[in-house]
Design a protein around this motif. Structure first.
Motif, PDB file in Angstrom:
ATOM      1  N   ALA A   8       0.806  -1.193   0.383  1.00  0.00           N
ATOM      2  CA  ALA A   8      -0.207   0.001   0.015  1.00  0.00           C
ATOM      3  C   ALA A   8       0.683   0.904  -0.096  1.00  0.00           C
ATOM      4  CB  ALA A   8      -0.988   0.036   1.444  1.00  0.00           C
ATOM      5  N   GLU A   9       2.341   0.916   0.812  1.00  0.00           N
ATOM      6  CA  GLU A   9       2.423   2.144   0.739  1.00  0.00           C
ATOM      7  C   GLU A   9       3.666   2.811   0.327  1.00  0.00           C
ATOM      8  OE1 GLU A   9       5.203   1.690   4.339  1.00  0.00           O
ATOM      9  OE2 GLU A   9       3.365   2.185   5.736  1.00  0.00           O
ATOM     10  N   GLU A  41       0.822   4.029  -2.961  1.00  0.00           N
ATOM     11  CA  GLU A  41       0.655   6.299  -2.056  1.00  0.00           C
ATOM     12  C   GLU A  41       1.848   6.597  -2.911  1.00  0.00           C
ATOM     13  OE1 GLU A  41      -1.795   5.799   1.971  1.00  0.00           O
ATOM     14  OE2 GLU A  41      -0.247   4.179   1.859  1.00  0.00           O
ATOM     15  N   GLN A  42       3.056   6.123  -2.548  1.00  0.00           N
ATOM     16  CA  GLN A  42       4.716   6.457  -3.354  1.00  0.00           C
ATOM     17  C   GLN A  42       4.296   7.100  -4.346  1.00  0.00           C
ATOM     18  OE1 GLN A  42       7.912   4.393  -1.422  1.00  0.00           O
ATOM     19  NE2 GLN A  42       6.943   5.251   0.977  1.00  0.00           N
ATOM     20  N   ASP A  73       2.130   9.175  -6.046  1.00  0.00           N
ATOM     21  CA  ASP A  73       1.681  10.350  -5.706  1.00  0.00           C
ATOM     22  C   ASP A  73       2.989  11.437  -5.789  1.00  0.00           C
ATOM     23  OD1 ASP A  73      -0.186  12.466  -5.955  1.00  0.00           O
ATOM     24  OD2 ASP A  73      -0.688  12.282  -3.919  1.00  0.00           O
ATOM     25  N   ILE A  97      -4.064   4.518  -7.032  1.00  0.00           N
ATOM     26  CA  ILE A  97      -3.604   5.404  -4.902  1.00  0.00           C
ATOM     27  C   ILE A  97      -4.226   5.241  -4.353  1.00  0.00           C
ATOM     28  CG2 ILE A  97      -3.644   7.724  -4.266  1.00  0.00           C
ATOM     29  CD1 ILE A  97      -0.857   8.159  -6.710  1.00  0.00           C
ATOM     30  N   ALA A  98      -5.770   5.327  -4.968  1.00  0.00           N
ATOM     31  CA  ALA A  98      -6.884   5.661  -4.362  1.00  0.00           C
ATOM     32  C   ALA A  98      -7.278   4.399  -2.891  1.00  0.00           C
ATOM     33  CB  ALA A  98      -8.021   5.898  -4.966  1.00  0.00           C
ATOM     34  N   ALA A 141      -4.697   2.611  -2.886  1.00  0.00           N
ATOM     35  CA  ALA A 141      -3.980   1.626  -2.154  1.00  0.00           C
ATOM     36  C   ALA A 141      -4.172   2.738  -0.766  1.00  0.00           C
ATOM     37  CB  ALA A 141      -2.296   2.263  -2.206  1.00  0.00           C
ATOM     38  N   ARG A 142      -4.862   3.892  -0.464  1.00  0.00           N
ATOM     39  CA  ARG A 142      -4.959   4.699   0.403  1.00  0.00           C
ATOM     40  C   ARG A 142      -6.082   3.560   1.003  1.00  0.00           C
ATOM     41  NH1 ARG A 142      -3.946  10.145  -2.672  1.00  0.00           N
ATOM     42  NH2 ARG A 142      -1.755  10.214  -1.582  1.00  0.00           N
ATOM     43  N   GLU A 143      -7.172   3.362   0.699  1.00  0.00           N
ATOM     44  CA  GLU A 143      -7.968   2.611   1.650  1.00  0.00           C
ATOM     45  C   GLU A 143      -7.505   1.343   1.675  1.00  0.00           C
ATOM     46  OE1 GLU A 143     -10.835  -0.526   2.209  1.00  0.00           O
ATOM     47  OE2 GLU A 143      -9.489  -0.303   0.507  1.00  0.00           O
ATOM     48  N   HIS A 188      -4.274   0.759   3.017  1.00  0.00           N
ATOM     49  CA  HIS A 188      -3.588   1.291   4.074  1.00  0.00           C
ATOM     50  C   HIS A 188      -4.511   2.040   5.480  1.00  0.00           C
ATOM     51  CE1 HIS A 188       0.087   3.311   4.740  1.00  0.00           C
ATOM     52  NE2 HIS A 188      -0.473   3.069   6.564  1.00  0.00           N
ATOM     53  N   SER A 189      -5.301   2.615   5.321  1.00  0.00           N
ATOM     54  CA  SER A 189      -6.745   2.398   6.215  1.00  0.00           C
ATOM     55  C   SER A 189      -7.338   1.658   6.477  1.00  0.00           C
ATOM     56  CB  SER A 189      -8.090   3.181   5.600  1.00  0.00           C
ATOM     57  OG  SER A 189      -8.633   3.717   6.354  1.00  0.00           O
TER      58      SER A 189
END
Length: 753
Positions: free
Chosen positions: A455-456, A459-460, A462, A730-731, A733-735, A737-738
């Motif tokens: 996930a990280e 996210e990177q 971005d 990215i979206a 991955a953020r979901e 990650h959370s």
């Protein structure tokens, strides 16, 4: 009064001490216990406290942790208070382990519903296997005994019916495994396995006569039985698997003794052993050999190594206090007998398995003899207070509470066996549940680590266009470096040149095992150093005893070498994983010159590619387990020997005496040779296992890794060049990650104390 606060977490194996409100100094002995399981230091705790306070032995102790650990503190306190120490105890209750295991089970179900996270579990065989083992409900209890101990009677008493043949009806020549299933209230099902591991018999409603017949068939290797073990209540998180092991002196298959010995020597899984002794007939050669092995195993560990051996003293109903047979004196003789065999402070549980069996067996099914036996025992146990066997047992307050909740009749309670059954439940709560809980937690955490890394990494992405362009260039450079591939030839050349030697720990244990044989042989040699003419019958006894001792030692070594093989496989697997990580580090070394945080994420993602050596390792292990059921060349690597016992009797049968010294001289060279052969075969097998793992590692690096590495980098390049795909990734991955962070918080809470 000195105030001591102890917070012990058996799952993370962490202990916090406070002495009169202050943490102990770094050099204090208590500080060294911080990362050790409570059972390893609890017996020394009060001695350390006494030294710390220079003999001021007044303590108020507040313990926060699970109940089974508090009971160990309580037991240690009871010992020292008899010697004048003043101890006040308070228990701060925490969530029971079984409840925590259920919480993790629910979390696992939640994780499986998340398609992305579920994939992290499925893609890593080691994680998946650890989770499966952690949630395997089966708990093994092995019943070990020599002949005439009433072992079959004891198991039938636990089953609530006469199912296993008694020793005087049919010798136990096979292994019978009985799995508890409370759904099968009316019958037991059974399967018979032959020496090739094939099912060759099946009964929907098996009975005593069928098991007698199966037991006497020469090709029977295992009888697998399933039904309701009435003495044990099946729980959602555990079910009992009771294994009736063949006695070492009546097995028709020489391998069965080694199997029984293996259960005792298993210090990795630490299964519970019920060692059944005949109260009226203690001393036999077979008991001495097995008890010596038990003593050796108990010395190797802490309290768990002692707790997992329960000595059940059966046939207590043969004693009558009115005839001067004092029960405490009988138990003292048992204690002295076990102590003389190297077992100190044993857990002794006197029982009358036959009384328990007859109480649980419906009265209308009693034979005429059983009706007489039952009346006689019921009168004895009801009228004679000293025959209440429960009063002699080292049971905890938790077991007492459990027995009280069952509302047993006074007669059944006094028979002793229900307390042993309650001890099984306590052992599960104390050792099995915490081990399973931690294993599941660690496996889930590994999946979480892989998920967070992925996930990280996404996210990177971005980043601005310039940074993405620079990243794309570096990924292409990585691909070019990797396309040169893992230099298999160079790696093999390095191995041939430097050699991947056996781990130092393995070498040390090999030397120690090899050294155990000489003292055994020298001790036997002294028994044959007789200058006098020895009668033939005495010589035959000496030879038979010597062979039994040597065969027993040989089997013990075979099991020890197989355990060492498995340990070595684990060590080498970790060593190869370190080789893999070094290769990844070297691959990214030039990339490290660029200040691109995302490349660290790529490196972590590549490091997470599973070697999956665990599965292949298990495949190898199956070849090493010598069951006689596989047609593989190395299944009997240890080459069991016989050193001429049949010749001894007939060679001197017509003589009036035997020259024992000459007899030994004729035999000892062959004995030395056989043990030397075992040592060499074991070394060869361990070496071969090391080489197989290394070959699998090379195969992975030259085949699987290349594909997985390319798949990861191509996926990244696609997201770099496709803005829309990158945005979606990215979206997501953020979901993810959370979700993982929230999931991890819930997972961590299951282990908190």
């Amino acid at each position: 009064m000195n105030e001591i606060e102890i917070i012990h977490n058996p799952f993370t194996v962490d202990t916090q001490f406070k002495i009169n409100g202050q943490a102990p100094a770094a050099g204090c002995k208590l500080s060294s216990y911080k990362e050790s399981r409570l059972q390893l230091w609890v017996e020394r705790l009060f001695g350390e406290l006494s030294d710390l306070f220079h003999g001021d032995n007044n303590f108020s102790i507040v313990f926060k942790g699970v109940e089974s650990d508090f009971l160990d503190i309580q037991e240690a306190a009871q010992v020292v208070t008899t010697n004048g120490m003043q101890v006040e105890l308070e228990w701060v209750e925490t969530v029971p382990t079984e409840e925590r295991l259920e919480q993790i089970r629910e979390l696992m179900a939640e994780a499986r519903k998340h398609p992305k996270f579920d994939q992290f579990i499925e893609d890593n065989d080691e994680v998946r296997q650890s989770i499966e083992e952690a949630f395997n409900r089966d708990f093994d209890v092995y019943v070990v005994a020599t002949m005439s101990s009433g072992k079959s009677t004891l198991i039938n008493a636990m089953l609530g019916r006469d199912l296993l043949p008694a020793a005087n009806e049919a010798t136990t020549a096979t292994i019978a495994r009985i799995t508890d299933n409370d759904q099968k209230t009316e019958h037991f099902t059974a399967k018979r396995y032959n020496r090739s591991g094939q099912v060759v018999g099946h009964e929907y409603d098996v009975n005593l006569e069928c098991l007698k017949e199966w037991n006497q068939l020469g090709d029977t290797q295992l009888i697998d039985i399933e039904g309701n073990i009435t003495a044990i209540e099946e729980r959602p998180s555990v079910r009992l698997v009771l294994t009736d092991t063949p006695g070492p002196n009546n097995s028709q298959d020489d391998e069965h003794q080694r199997t029984t010995m293996g259960f005792i020597q298993d210090s990795k899984r630490n299964p519970l052993i019920l060692y059944v002794l005949n109260a009226s007939q203690l001393s036999t050669n077979d008991d001495r050999n097995l008890l010596g092995l038990v003593a050796e195993t108990m010395r190797k560990g802490g309290k768990q190594s002692k707790d997992r051996f329960i000595f059940v003293i059966n046939k207590m109903d043969v004693f009558d206090p009115e005839n001067g047979e004092d029960i405490p004196s009988v138990l003292e003789r048992v204690n002295e007998y076990l102590t003389s065999n190297g077992i100190h402070n044993p857990l002794i549980y006197p029982v009358s398995a036959n009384l328990t069996r007859l109480i649980r067996k419906p009265g209308d099914q009693h034979t005429r003899k059983e009706r007489g036996d039952y009346k006689s025992m019921a009168d004895l146990f009801s009228e004679e207070p000293s025959m209440d066997l429960l009063q002699y047992m080292p049971i905890t307050s938790k077991v007492k509470r459990s027995l009280k909740e069952k509302k047993l009749s006074p007669l059944l309670s006094s028979s002793g066996l229900p307390a042993v059954e309650a001890m099984i439940d306590e052992y599960i709560d104390k050792y099995n549940f915490p081990h399973r809980l931690k294993r599941a937690y660690d496996a889930m955490n590994r999946a979480i680590e892989v998920g967070l890394n992925e996930a990280e990494l996404i996210e990177q992405l971005d980043q601005n266009e310039r940074q993405l362009e620079q990243l794309n260039e570096e990924i292409e450079a990585l691909q070019q470096r990797q396309e040169k591939g893992f230099d298999t030839a160079a790696y093999k050349d390095k191995l041939e040149r430097e050699g991947k030697t056996l781990p130092p720990e393995t070498e040390k244990q090999l030397v120690e095992l090899e050294a155990t044989t000489d003292p055994v042989i020298r001790k036997l040699e002294a028994r044959f150093d007789n200058k006098q003419e020895t009668p033939v019958n005495i010589a035959e006894i000496r030879v038979q005893e010597a062979e039994e001792i040597l065969q027993f030692h040989h089997k013990k070594l075979v099991n020890a070498y197989e355990n060492l093989f498995n340990l070595t496989q684990e060590i080498i697997r970790k060593d190869l994983t370190a080789d893999y990580q070094r290769y990844i580090t070297d691959l990214f070394h030039e990339s490290g010159l660029l200040e691109l945080p995302i490349l660290e994420g790529v490196r972590k993602a590549v490091s997470d590619i599973s070697l999956n050596l665990a599965v292949k390792r298990d495949d190898i292990q199956e070849k090493q387990v010598v069951t006689g059921t596989r047609e593989v060349k190395d299944s009997d690597w240890y080459n069991p020997f016989s050193w001429g016992r049949t010749k001894t009797v007939y060679e001197y049968g017509t003589e009036t005496y035997v020259d024992l010294g000459a007899l030994w001289e004729d035999r000892h060279m062959h004995i030395d040779m056989e043990f030397s052969k075992l040592v060499q075969n074991a070394r060869d097998e361990i070496e071969a296992g090391k080489n197989r793992l290394t070959e699998q590692f090379v195969a992975f690096m030259t085949e699987e890794f290349e594909l997985k590495f390319a798949e990861l980098l191509n996926s990244l390049k696609e997201k770099i060049t496709d803005r829309e795909a990158r945005g979606r990734a990215i979206a997501e991955a953020r979901e993810l990650h959370s979700w993982i962070k929230n999931f991890k918080a819930k997972l961590d809470s299951t282990l908190a104390v």
